[in-house]
Design a protein around this motif. Sequence first.
Motif, PDB file in Angstrom:
ATOM      1  N   GLU A  41      73.264 -59.564  15.627  1.00 13.97           N
ATOM      2  CA  GLU A  41      73.387 -60.382  16.833  1.00 13.97           C
ATOM      3  C   GLU A  41      74.104 -61.702  16.541  1.00 13.97           C
ATOM      4  OE1 GLU A  41      72.561 -59.061  19.647  1.00 13.97           O
ATOM      5  OE2 GLU A  41      71.770 -57.278  18.638  1.00 13.97           O
ATOM      6  N   PHE A  42      74.710 -61.799  15.361  1.00 14.28           N
ATOM      7  CA  PHE A  42      75.500 -62.963  14.951  1.00 14.28           C
ATOM      8  C   PHE A  42      74.644 -64.213  14.735  1.00 14.28           C
ATOM      9  CE2 PHE A  42      78.309 -60.142  17.307  1.00 14.28           C
ATOM     10  CZ  PHE A  42      79.378 -59.994  16.435  1.00 14.28           C
ATOM     11  N   VAL A  43      73.380 -64.009  14.400  1.00 16.46           N
ATOM     12  CA  VAL A  43      72.491 -65.121  14.074  1.00 16.46           C
ATOM     13  C   VAL A  43      72.393 -65.206  12.557  1.00 16.46           C
ATOM     14  CG1 VAL A  43      70.173 -66.095  14.307  1.00 16.46           C
ATOM     15  CG2 VAL A  43      71.188 -64.770  16.188  1.00 16.46           C
ATOM     16  N   SER A  44      72.623 -66.394  11.976  1.00 21.15           N
ATOM     17  CA  SER A  44      72.570 -66.529  10.523  1.00 21.15           C
ATOM     18  C   SER A  44      71.147 -66.311  10.024  1.00 21.15           C
ATOM     19  CB  SER A  44      73.062 -67.909  10.091  1.00 21.15           C
ATOM     20  OG  SER A  44      72.070 -68.892  10.317  1.00 21.15           O
ATOM     21  N   THR A  45      71.042 -65.788   8.816  1.00 22.79           N
ATOM     22  CA  THR A  45      69.722 -65.567   8.221  1.00 22.79           C
ATOM     23  C   THR A  45      68.997 -66.892   8.018  1.00 22.79           C
ATOM     24  OG1 THR A  45      70.729 -63.694   7.070  1.00 22.79           O
ATOM     25  CG2 THR A  45      68.515 -64.318   6.410  1.00 22.79           C
ATOM     26  N   ILE A  46      69.745 -67.963   7.841  1.00 20.31           N
ATOM     27  CA  ILE A  46      69.122 -69.290   7.759  1.00 20.31           C
ATOM     28  C   ILE A  46      68.344 -69.568   9.041  1.00 20.31           C
ATOM     29  CG2 ILE A  46      69.566 -71.765   7.599  1.00 20.31           C
ATOM     30  CD1 ILE A  46      72.056 -71.106   5.924  1.00 20.31           C
ATOM     31  N   ASP A  47      68.989 -69.337  10.185  1.00 19.43           N
ATOM     32  CA  ASP A  47      68.327 -69.596  11.458  1.00 19.43           C
ATOM     33  C   ASP A  47      67.207 -68.600  11.734  1.00 19.43           C
ATOM     34  OD1 ASP A  47      69.963 -71.771  11.946  1.00 19.43           O
ATOM     35  OD2 ASP A  47      71.435 -70.617  13.071  1.00 19.43           O
ATOM     36  N   VAL A  48      67.397 -67.345  11.285  1.00 21.85           N
ATOM     37  CA  VAL A  48      66.331 -66.354  11.438  1.00 21.85           C
ATOM     38  C   VAL A  48      65.082 -66.826  10.698  1.00 21.85           C
ATOM     39  CG1 VAL A  48      65.597 -64.002  10.885  1.00 21.85           C
ATOM     40  CG2 VAL A  48      67.889 -64.404  11.801  1.00 21.85           C
ATOM     41  N   CYS A  49      65.272 -67.251   9.441  1.00 25.54           N
ATOM     42  CA  CYS A  49      64.127 -67.705   8.639  1.00 25.54           C
ATOM     43  C   CYS A  49      63.479 -68.951   9.255  1.00 25.54           C
ATOM     44  CB  CYS A  49      64.572 -68.012   7.218  1.00 25.54           C
ATOM     45  SG  CYS A  49      64.998 -66.551   6.238  1.00 25.54           S
ATOM     46  N   ALA A  50      64.315 -69.867   9.730  1.00 26.23           N
ATOM     47  CA  ALA A  50      63.787 -71.104  10.305  1.00 26.23           C
ATOM     48  C   ALA A  50      63.006 -70.849  11.590  1.00 26.23           C
ATOM     49  CB  ALA A  50      64.931 -72.074  10.565  1.00 26.23           C
ATOM     50  N   SER A  51      63.275 -69.717  12.249  1.00 28.78           N
ATOM     51  CA  SER A  51      62.636 -69.439  13.534  1.00 28.78           C
ATOM     52  C   SER A  51      61.377 -68.589  13.418  1.00 28.78           C
ATOM     53  CB  SER A  51      63.631 -68.742  14.466  1.00 28.78           C
ATOM     54  OG  SER A  51      63.934 -67.435  13.987  1.00 28.78           O
ATOM     55  N   ILE A  52      61.067 -68.083  12.228  1.00 27.16           N
ATOM     56  CA  ILE A  52      59.881 -67.249  12.062  1.00 27.16           C
ATOM     57  C   ILE A  52      58.664 -68.164  11.971  1.00 27.16           C
ATOM     58  CG2 ILE A  52      58.720 -65.545  10.595  1.00 27.16           C
ATOM     59  CD1 ILE A  52      61.483 -64.617   9.656  1.00 27.16           C
ATOM     60  N   PRO A  53      57.758 -68.090  12.933  1.00 27.22           N
ATOM     61  CA  PRO A  53      56.660 -69.071  12.967  1.00 27.22           C
ATOM     62  C   PRO A  53      55.662 -68.943  11.827  1.00 27.22           C
ATOM     63  CG  PRO A  53      56.361 -67.373  14.653  1.00 27.22           C
ATOM     64  CD  PRO A  53      57.726 -67.165  14.073  1.00 27.22           C
ATOM     65  N   SER A  54      55.585 -67.764  11.213  1.00 30.15           N
ATOM     66  CA  SER A  54      54.556 -67.550  10.189  1.00 30.15           C
ATOM     67  C   SER A  54      54.984 -67.983   8.801  1.00 30.15           C
ATOM     68  CB  SER A  54      54.160 -66.067  10.153  1.00 30.15           C
ATOM     69  OG  SER A  54      55.283 -65.255   9.850  1.00 30.15           O
ATOM     70  N   VAL A  55      56.243 -68.479   8.641  1.00 31.07           N
ATOM     71  CA  VAL A  55      56.727 -68.917   7.335  1.00 31.07           C
ATOM     72  C   VAL A  55      57.346 -70.297   7.460  1.00 31.07           C
ATOM     73  CG1 VAL A  55      57.210 -66.519   6.672  1.00 31.07           C
ATOM     74  CG2 VAL A  55      59.067 -67.963   7.539  1.00 31.07           C
ATOM     75  N   THR A  56      57.551 -70.941   6.326  1.00 32.34           N
ATOM     76  CA  THR A  56      58.241 -72.228   6.273  1.00 32.34           C
ATOM     77  C   THR A  56      59.479 -72.089   5.406  1.00 32.34           C
ATOM     78  OG1 THR A  56      56.172 -73.464   6.501  1.00 32.34           O
ATOM     79  CG2 THR A  56      58.070 -74.641   5.602  1.00 32.34           C
TER      80      THR A  56
END
Length: 401
Positions: A41-56
């Motif tokens: 979906e053209f979303v960077s993995t950086i942004d994917v990781c930053a958006s996962i609420p269960s991880v930092t």
Amino acid sequence: MTKGKQGQVRSGADQLPEWAASHLNGKRIGLLTNPTGINREFVSTIDVCASIPSVTLAALYACEHGIRGERQAGVLFEDETDPRLGIPVISLYGKIKKPTPEMLEPVDVVLFDIQDLGVRFYTYMTTMLYMMEACAAAGKPFVVLDRPNPLGGEVVEGGLLVAGFESMVGSWTVPFRTGLTIGEFARYVNDRQERRCDLHVVPLSGWSRDMEYPDTGLPWLMPSPNMPTMDTVRVYSGNCLFEGTNLSEGRGTTKPFEQIGAPWIDGDELSREVNALGLPGVHFHPVTFTPMFSKHQGALCNGVHTFVTDPEAYKPLESALHLLHTVIRMYGDKFEWIPPFKEGRKNFIDYLTGSDRVRTTLHEEAGLRQLVHDWAAEAEAWKQERAPYLLYPMTGSEASR
């Protein structure tokens, strides 16, 4: 190429949110990535990781070319701070290339998401290996978000790297073209480490080994500044050998690795000689170009453009050996190997090829024939050695071998 499968493949990055929910809950994660770390979906993995609420997302790790792909080949850089997220970007391509324990202190687990080429001397594989070793020493899990081998996962080309010739452009005893995905390569090397890391691979979904990258439906971003298209990828594993010579490998032009030349080459003469060899699946055409940077910057170069006429028949490494041998035979008074970069180091061609055989024997016809023979045999043996580490089954004729 496989037809009718476009759009079905999901990378490890596409499946990360679901996988993280069950495996990374509450963890501080570090991400080793570059611009190719992107989902469908053209979303960077950086942004994917930053958006996962269960991880930092606690740290980013950058390899050659930088976290955003902003640096040319060989340009060293130091630690930075990501301007948008305000988290550290730790350099693995500066004074330090092997992560130290201090570099891993901010995180509980390290994720890797970079598109590689399945070619031994592409430095991302080495950076991953160094991180795996560091994670093993620190007792921290290492997670590979798998990505397709751009040229499929069936064909391999030798020869193997010889012990003592390890470097950033070759860190393990594997052939030039591994025929592995980056996740499969991680499984292979981890099994052979003195100290294994806690390795996890989030596998591809919908990928088969006979698929090239255009078949996947995944977005293609340049893995590095001089790897713009699949045409470049197709010739790279062979024509990269010219990096170890005083010929331009096309850096500084719009066709890196497809164009090979120097001011003292006669392109018509060279193309006529090498085309007469009848190498399968390839045609060499006279070309003139002027590199804007790198070797022969600003100088008019003559040489050949590599056109792949039959991808299934083309053997990039064998073709490059014949082309290099022909250049040495025709222009031996001007041809040179790039000397060692530092005292006590080997010639760069030795690191690229994993031994000194190309440099010491390729000028002879018998040396060329022996190299082609031996490397083909090593590639066949490699197919058996890699078999236990394949995550995706063989297809077609290769499956019955």
